[in-house]
Design a protein around this motif. Structure first.
Motif, PDB file in Angstrom:
ATOM      1  N   PRO A 138       0.788  -1.075  -0.452  1.00 20.49           N
ATOM      2  CA  PRO A 138       0.177  -0.142   0.176  1.00 20.49           C
ATOM      3  C   PRO A 138       0.908   1.187   0.099  1.00 20.49           C
ATOM      4  CG  PRO A 138      -0.373  -1.216   2.067  1.00 20.49           C
ATOM      5  CD  PRO A 138       0.556  -2.643   0.869  1.00 20.49           C
ATOM      6  N   TRP A 139       1.709   1.165   0.248  1.00 19.23           N
ATOM      7  CA  TRP A 139       2.882   2.073   0.243  1.00 19.23           C
ATOM      8  C   TRP A 139       3.333   2.815  -1.103  1.00 19.23           C
ATOM      9  CZ3 TRP A 139       3.394  -2.136   2.357  1.00 19.23           C
ATOM     10  CH2 TRP A 139       4.408  -3.334   2.936  1.00 19.23           C
ATOM     11  N   ALA A 140       2.947   1.713  -1.606  1.00 18.29           N
ATOM     12  CA  ALA A 140       4.116   2.065  -3.312  1.00 18.29           C
ATOM     13  C   ALA A 140       3.169   2.977  -3.396  1.00 18.29           C
ATOM     14  CB  ALA A 140       5.143   0.705  -3.855  1.00 18.29           C
ATOM     15  N   LEU A 141       1.609   2.115  -3.551  1.00 17.41           N
ATOM     16  CA  LEU A 141       0.796   2.823  -4.345  1.00 17.41           C
ATOM     17  C   LEU A 141       0.391   4.282  -3.715  1.00 17.41           C
ATOM     18  CD1 LEU A 141      -1.868   2.736  -6.635  1.00 17.41           C
ATOM     19  CD2 LEU A 141      -3.371   1.319  -4.076  1.00 17.41           C
ATOM     20  N   LEU A 142       0.632   4.918  -2.103  1.00 14.83           N
ATOM     21  CA  LEU A 142       0.538   6.070  -2.252  1.00 14.83           C
ATOM     22  C   LEU A 142       1.453   6.930  -2.874  1.00 14.83           C
ATOM     23  CD1 LEU A 142      -0.099   5.430   1.813  1.00 14.83           C
ATOM     24  CD2 LEU A 142      -1.790   6.319  -0.135  1.00 14.83           C
ATOM     25  N   LYS A 143       2.688   6.339  -3.024  1.00 14.51           N
ATOM     26  CA  LYS A 143       3.490   6.925  -3.727  1.00 14.51           C
ATOM     27  C   LYS A 143       3.120   7.403  -5.021  1.00 14.51           C
ATOM     28  CE  LYS A 143       7.460   5.266  -0.991  1.00 14.51           C
ATOM     29  NZ  LYS A 143       9.544   5.207  -1.012  1.00 14.51           N
ATOM     30  N   ASP A 144       2.804   6.007  -5.952  1.00 16.07           N
ATOM     31  CA  ASP A 144       2.473   6.747  -7.110  1.00 16.07           C
ATOM     32  C   ASP A 144       2.033   7.410  -6.988  1.00 16.07           C
ATOM     33  OD1 ASP A 144       3.996   4.172  -8.026  1.00 16.07           O
ATOM     34  OD2 ASP A 144       2.334   2.903  -8.208  1.00 16.07           O
ATOM     35  N   ALA A 145       0.962   7.404  -5.990  1.00 15.79           N
ATOM     36  CA  ALA A 145      -0.540   8.632  -6.388  1.00 15.79           C
ATOM     37  C   ALA A 145      -0.220  10.139  -6.228  1.00 15.79           C
ATOM     38  CB  ALA A 145      -1.570   8.260  -5.644  1.00 15.79           C
ATOM     39  N   ALA A 146       1.136   9.785  -5.742  1.00 12.47           N
ATOM     40  CA  ALA A 146       1.428  11.286  -4.971  1.00 12.47           C
ATOM     41  C   ALA A 146       2.393  12.262  -6.676  1.00 12.47           C
ATOM     42  CB  ALA A 146       2.833  11.963  -3.797  1.00 12.47           C
ATOM     43  N   ARG A 147       3.083  10.749  -7.665  1.00 14.35           N
ATOM     44  CA  ARG A 147       3.913  11.184  -8.399  1.00 14.35           C
ATOM     45  C   ARG A 147       2.731  11.955  -9.692  1.00 14.35           C
ATOM     46  NH1 ARG A 147       5.825   5.688  -7.383  1.00 14.35           N
ATOM     47  NH2 ARG A 147       8.117   5.853  -6.540  1.00 14.35           N
ATOM     48  N   VAL A 148       1.423  11.621  -9.555  1.00 16.58           N
ATOM     49  CA  VAL A 148       0.219  12.365 -10.894  1.00 16.58           C
ATOM     50  C   VAL A 148      -0.135  13.146  -9.986  1.00 16.58           C
ATOM     51  CG1 VAL A 148       0.497   9.747 -11.853  1.00 16.58           C
ATOM     52  CG2 VAL A 148      -0.963   9.990 -10.512  1.00 16.58           C
ATOM     53  N   SER A 149      -0.088  13.880  -8.605  1.00 19.79           N
ATOM     54  CA  SER A 149      -0.923  14.169  -7.958  1.00 19.79           C
ATOM     55  C   SER A 149      -0.353  15.011  -6.651  1.00 19.79           C
ATOM     56  CB  SER A 149      -2.079  14.081  -7.866  1.00 19.79           C
ATOM     57  OG  SER A 149      -3.521  14.499  -7.602  1.00 19.79           O
ATOM     58  N   ASN A 150      -1.287  16.092  -6.882  1.00 14.95           N
ATOM     59  CA  ASN A 150      -1.235  16.812  -5.296  1.00 14.95           C
ATOM     60  C   ASN A 150      -1.916  16.436  -4.283  1.00 14.95           C
ATOM     61  OD1 ASN A 150       1.685  18.452  -6.263  1.00 14.95           O
ATOM     62  ND2 ASN A 150      -0.036  19.735  -7.502  1.00 14.95           N
TER      63      ASN A 150
END
Length: 450
Positions: A138-150
């Motif tokens: 789940p921590w990786a998915l949160l990082k992915d989300a932060a890469r494409v959005s603020n």
């Protein structure tokens, strides 16, 4: 599509997790195992847009059957990209969009655990509801989300007990095997991990969401529910800009670029102060028995100076676009300066009042350290939201008047509707600022007055 055709299509797409209803008629029932949406889609969409009022391009992770997707799509001017891992769920979501005539939605099959998020582009905000506890990292998915959005609107479970926890990648996790009776309600991985509460917040922070707001939380001995809004540093600044009308966004350029701009500014100023250059673009005022005081060089982009190309660096337009929430072009350039000991204050004013809030902004690139002691920018928070015909002195006097101190290299962003001004510069320190106005190219802007 008539009711009979809707009934036939809905039946063909069974079984449904959440059921299907259209115009008050329930065509098929949903799950009998308690996996219905825990939050009404309309309520979730309302809370989402309250958290991200300027969001127009939205990424939804785990669209399932499109209930949240449809609720998000009902906001005018938005476009939604919904990702779903199961083909059968996607077909149902597509049917929901078709029946409701939602043309601002794109649905894609995607495994969020293997997807290269960079291929998706940028989004104003991400909705992740009921998905985080269905993945292995789940921590990786949160990082992915932060890469494409603020910003992220996250609705998830966390593990409330210390029993059975293990440490993985620095996080406390509970290993869980996906055993939902309905396969379409499971994640794509068989074995997944649930974070405990402390690790959930750590994962959000490590992803880059520096501002975390808890909207809802229900605790129990094991399965706990939580809804949080996370914002990156830029996302938090955008929130402040929308609420206050101004924010110090920090540095954008490297020190050597700021040094070049400062050297160019010094050269432009010396043409007036040392060489007597006269031009309609060099705004100044007379002082009895002294040399005139230069306070602005207008049309900065038209001046002959080597550093002019730096005004068009893409980082500036990208920053302005993030705050305005739309594509932008530069529409005005100026060098605003306050000579040591002699510069007067800038009367309180609005740059423009004939545009909507959050549509036109000024970026002020600070070439010197500025504070109240040398006449830094001051503004009245929230005044950009006031009507066009307000009395500016009355708003100024009513306050609060908030100074915006800055260091050399900082970029201050303010809405052109903001009531603002600045004091004189009695210090022995220069205050030089390059100001660039950015606006959506679709907006027609009158020329700025002298």
């Amino acid at each position: 599509m008539d009711r009979r055709e809707i009934q036939r299509r809905a039946k063909e797409l069974e079984p449904w997790v959440n059921g299907f209803e259209f115009e008050g008629i329930r065509y098929v029932e949903g799950s009998d195992h308690g996996y219905l949406l825990s939050q009404d889609p309309a309520d979730r969409a309302r809370a989402f847009y309250e958290a991200f009022p300027g969001a127009t391009r939205i990424l939804e992770l785990g669209a399932l059957e499109g209930a949240d997707t449809l609720a998000l799509a009902r906001q005018p001017g938005t476009s939604i990209l919904g990702l779903e891992g199961r083909e059968e769920n996607l077909r149902r979501a597509e049917f929901v969009m078709e029946v409701h005539g939602a043309t601002n939605v794109e649905l894609r099959i995607a495994d969020v655990e293997t997807l290269d998020f960079a291929t998706l582009g940028r989004f104003d905000a991400v909705l992740c509801a009921g998905l985080l506890y269905h993945v292995r990292e789940p921590w990786a998915l949160l990082k992915d989300a932060a890469r494409v959005s603020n910003g992220i609107y996250l609705s998830t479970h966390y593990w409330g007990s210390s029993d059975g926890l293990e440490t993985l990648d620095g996080y406390s996790v509970k290993h869980v095997r996906e055993e939902h009776p309905e396969p379409q309600a499971r994640g794509l991985s068989v074995d997944v991990r649930w974070l405990d509460r402390a690790s959930l917040f750590a994962a959000l922070e490590n992803a880059g969401f520096v501002e975390i707001e808890v909207l809802h939380e229900r605790t129990s001995a094991e399965v706990c529910d939580i809804v949080v809004v996370g914002r990156t540093r830029l996302g938090a600044q955008i929130r402040r800009f929308r609420e206050d009308g101004f924010v110090n966004a920090g540095p954008v350029f490297a020190d050597d670029t700021i040094a070049r701009l400062k050297a160019g500014a010094i050269d432009l100023i010396s043409r007036f102060t040392e060489h007597g250059h006269v031009s309609d673009d060099y705004w100044n005022y007379d002082v009895e028995n002294e040399a005139p005081v230069l306070y602005r060089i207008h049309n900065l982009e038209k001046q002959d100076w080597a550093e002019r190309e730096l005004l068009f660096r893409p980082e500036l337009a990208e920053l302005a676009a993030a705050f305005v929430g739309s594509p932008v072009v530069p529409t005005a350039f100026a060098l605003v300066l306050k000579e040591p000991k002699r510069a007067a204050g800038v009367p309180w004013h609005r740059d423009r009042a004939n545009v909507a809030p959050h549509t036109v902004c000024n970026l002020s690139i600070c070439l010197d350290t500025a504070g109240p002691e040398n006449g830094c920018l001051e503004g009245v928070p929230g005044s950009h939201l006031l009507p066009d015909d307000i009395d500016v002195p009355e708003i100024r006097d009513g306050g609060p008047r908030v100074p915006v101190p800055s260091k050399a290299g900082d970029v201050i962003v303010h809405d052109v509707r903001l009531v603002h001004g600045s004091g004189p510069n009695p210090s022995d320190q220069w205050r030089r600022t390059i100001v660039i106005e950015f606006a959506n190219p679709a907006i027609s802007l009158p020329s700025l007055p002298s």
